[in-house]
Design an enzyme around this catalytic site. Structure first.
Site, short mmCIF file in Angstrom:
data_model
loop_
_atom_site.label_atom_id
_atom_site.label_comp_id
_atom_site.label_asym_id
_atom_site.label_seq_id
_atom_site.Cartn_x
_atom_site.Cartn_y
_atom_site.Cartn_z
N LYS A 284 0.86 -1.19 0.00
CA LYS A 284 0.00 0.00 0.00
C LYS A 284 0.89 1.23 0.00
O LYS A 284 1.15 1.84 1.04
CB LYS A 284 -0.91 -0.06 1.24
CG LYS A 284 -2.29 0.49 0.98
CD LYS A 284 -3.23 0.17 2.12
CE LYS A 284 -4.31 1.22 2.25
NZ LYS A 284 -5.15 1.42 1.09
N1 PMP Z 1 -7.78 -2.60 -2.91
C1 PMP Z 1 -7.23 -1.39 -2.81
C2 PMP Z 1 -6.50 -0.83 -3.98
C3 PMP Z 1 -7.34 -0.66 -1.61
O1 PMP Z 1 -6.80 0.55 -1.49
C4 PMP Z 1 -8.07 -1.23 -0.53
C5 PMP Z 1 -8.22 -0.45 0.75
N2 PMP Z 1 -7.15 -0.66 1.61
C6 PMP Z 1 -8.61 -2.51 -0.69
C7 PMP Z 1 -8.44 -3.16 -1.90
C8 PMP Z 1 -9.32 -3.17 0.44
O2 PMP Z 1 -8.39 -3.51 1.44
P1 PMP Z 1 -8.79 -3.61 2.96
O3 PMP Z 1 -9.94 -4.56 3.03
O4 PMP Z 1 -7.59 -4.15 3.62
O5 PMP Z 1 -9.15 -2.24 3.42
#
Ligand code: PMP
Length: 299
Positions: free
Chosen positions: A153
């Site tokens: 991320k």
């Molecule tokens: N894909 C992307 C590109 C994201 O930014 C997120 C948000 N973090 C998610 C999927 C979903 O991830 P999470 O369930 O860990 O928030």
């Protein structure tokens, strides 16, 4: 917008108005940071953060990809988050940890720049709609896994999400869907995707997508509570078009059901299974299911 009275920065709680940085800041120029998005909820036993440890572990992982030497352990970051929530008197909301290359160095090699680690927390309601949403296929594809590390991320990655989101809103969709470089289904700008067909549930395999914590949560809940094991595989746009149900998952988006893709309604919109998962997720994050209380860190 009220971003909370305090932030935690490099080991201490400070007033938000004292949290300043130079304009000559590496991450500001190049997106050279990593971040998380975490939610806390009001429960009967007070405010609780959902899967805090897993988010901080992913922050550490993303940091290692970008060679950000994190001066704080997962445990320290979890503790800092709970202290910040107390200081900001937040009942429910959103938590945003960032670790980035900050001041002290310009040029593309960040080595020598200060490492700046901070956590902000503020009240934030629904990200998408509670009702099923309209989605359009973005002309921008999800970042290529050989250009960038797709499961980290990293702040700079999110220009891809921003441009997709802008495209969606300019074209009157509530959210975008990104395909991968092969033309298969990838994910939303900030959400993972699930589809349901004939009682079976599918989600795109890892490789080009973020390894979502809500994705993992939903896979576990659907298997344990509904007896539906999710199949992770390559999925095509036709699979979505022909699906009985589809939904996005994400910390911000929680479980958001898809109404249509590119103007075509998905299934009959009875949304039986996705509706059950949406309710179950809300019950779990708000502490109403004792069995999953380990996922909550109480302030
Ligand atoms: N894909 C992307 C590109 C994201 O930014 C997120 C948000 N973090 C998610 C999927 C979903 O991830 P999470 O369930 O860990 O928030």
């Amino acid at each position: 917008m009220d971003f909370g009275a305090h932030v935690w920065r490099n080991g201490q709680l400070i007033k938000s108005e004292d949290a300043k940085t130079s304009l000559i800041n590496h991450a500001l120029h190049y997106g050279s940071g990593v971040f998380e998005g975490i939610r806390c909820y009001k429960t009967e036993r007070g405010t609780a953060v959902f899967r805090l440890k897993e988010h901080m572990e992913r922050l550490q992982y993303s940091g290692s990809v970008l060679e950000i030497k994190m001066p704080h352990s997962v445990q320290d970051l979890c503790q800092a988050t709970l202290e910040l929530l107390k200081a900001n008197n937040l009942e429910s909301g959103y938590i945003r940890p960032v670790a980035c290359f900050g001041e002290g160095k310009m040029g593309l090699n960040p080595h020598g720049a200060d490492i700046d680690v901070f956590i902000a927390a503020w009240a934030w309601g629904k990200y998408l709609s509670d009702d099923p949403i309209t989605v359009g296929t973005s002309p921008w594809i999800r970042i290529h896994p050989k250009s960038l590390q797709a499961d980290a991320k990293i702040n700079g990655h999110y220009v891809n999400s921003i441009m997709s989101s802008q495209w969606a809103h300019n074209n009157n969709y509530q959210e975008a869907l990104l395909l991968d470089y092969k033309g298969n289904l990838a994910e939303g700008p900030g959400e993972n995707l699930f589809i349901i067909k004939d009682g079976e549930m599918f989600t795109p395999e890892l490789g080009t997508i973020l390894n979502g914590i809500t994705r993992a949560t939903i896979m576990e809940l659907s298997e344990k509570e509904l007896g539906i094991k999710t199949i992770q595989k390559t999925l095509t746009p036709a699979d979505l078009l022909n699906a009985d149900e589809a939904f996005f998952t994400g910390t911000a988006a929680e479980v958001t059901i898809l109404k249509s893709i590119d103007g075509n309604q998905i299934g009959t919109q009875a949304n039986e299974i996705s509706g059950q998962l949406k309710q179950l997720y809300a019950d779990v994050v708000e502490g109403r299911v004792e069995k999953y209380n380990d996922w909550l860190s109480y302030v």
